[in-house]
Design a protein around this motif. Structure first.
Motif, PDB file in Angstrom:
ATOM      1  N   PRO A   7      13.734 -13.169  27.166  1.00 55.58           N
ATOM      2  CA  PRO A   7      14.667 -12.431  28.011  1.00 55.58           C
ATOM      3  C   PRO A   7      14.808 -10.955  27.600  1.00 55.58           C
ATOM      4  CG  PRO A   7      15.839 -14.041  26.663  1.00 55.58           C
ATOM      5  CD  PRO A   7      14.376 -14.265  26.453  1.00 55.58           C
ATOM      6  N   ALA A   8      14.354 -10.605  26.416  1.00 58.78           N
ATOM      7  CA  ALA A   8      14.441  -9.209  25.954  1.00 58.78           C
ATOM      8  C   ALA A   8      13.113  -8.473  26.135  1.00 58.78           C
ATOM      9  CB  ALA A   8      14.863  -9.186  24.484  1.00 58.78           C
ATOM     10  N   TRP A   9      12.227  -8.986  26.992  1.00 55.65           N
ATOM     11  CA  TRP A   9      10.889  -8.399  27.135  1.00 55.65           C
ATOM     12  C   TRP A   9      10.926  -6.940  27.544  1.00 55.65           C
ATOM     13  CZ3 TRP A   9       9.009  -6.302  31.610  1.00 55.65           C
ATOM     14  CH2 TRP A   9       9.685  -6.602  32.787  1.00 55.65           C
ATOM     15  N   GLU A  10      11.918  -6.535  28.321  1.00 54.28           N
ATOM     16  CA  GLU A  10      11.976  -5.137  28.782  1.00 54.28           C
ATOM     17  C   GLU A  10      12.282  -4.157  27.657  1.00 54.28           C
ATOM     18  OE1 GLU A  10      13.330  -4.823  33.245  1.00 54.28           O
ATOM     19  OE2 GLU A  10      14.654  -6.193  32.138  1.00 54.28           O
ATOM     20  N   SER A  11      12.907  -4.620  26.590  1.00 51.55           N
ATOM     21  CA  SER A  11      13.204  -3.731  25.465  1.00 51.55           C
ATOM     22  C   SER A  11      12.159  -3.853  24.359  1.00 51.55           C
ATOM     23  CB  SER A  11      14.596  -4.020  24.904  1.00 51.55           C
ATOM     24  OG  SER A  11      14.659  -5.338  24.392  1.00 51.55           O
TER      25      SER A  11
END
Length: 136
Positions: A7-11
């Motif tokens: 879920p933190a792939w964008e960061s």
């Protein structure tokens, strides 16, 4: 859509270098290589990359990096570097340390039928000596 992802792939990405490269040849292709030098290695002789720019990232150790028109500098593990290629002389990619190896990855633009690296002879180095910036 699959729910099996971080879920933190964008960061996850961290920008280490952002460049506006010069014109790329129409028939260019890209090559990525890992270069490793022993402790104290002088690296490649002065050369140029006729096909176009090269973009690199230091994986381990330190490199003494010198391009025509710029003073020599040390690139350390975790730092990025680039060179425009073409006519610019790349004077040094030496291992800056004599106690550890240096290892870096380079992605370079090449042109079919041309070598990725062309050594520069002593006569040309002498003729272009005025373009070399001394160390600070």
């Amino acid at each position: 859509m699959s729910t099996n992802f971080d879920p933190a792939w964008e960061s996850a990405p961290t920008v280490i270098q952002e460049i506006r490269p010069p014109h790329l040849p129409q028939d260019a292709h890209v090559m990525t290589v890992v270069i490793e030098y022993a402790p104290g290695s002088a690296g490649a002789p002065p050369h140029r990359h006729p096909g176009g720019p090269a973009f690199g990232y230091m994986l381990e150790g330190e490199m003494l990096f010198e391009l025509e028109g710029e003073p020599p500098r040390v690139v350390r593990a975790g730092e990025a570097f680039w060179e425009p290629g073409g006519d610019v002389i790349h004077y040094s990619d030496a291992n800056n340390r004599d106690d550890v190896r240096s290892r870096f990855v380079v992605t370079m633009v090449c042109v079919a039928g041309q070598p990725m690296l062309v050594p520069v002879d002593d006569d040309e180095l002498a003729a272009r000596a005025h373009l070399r910036v001394p160390a600070a």
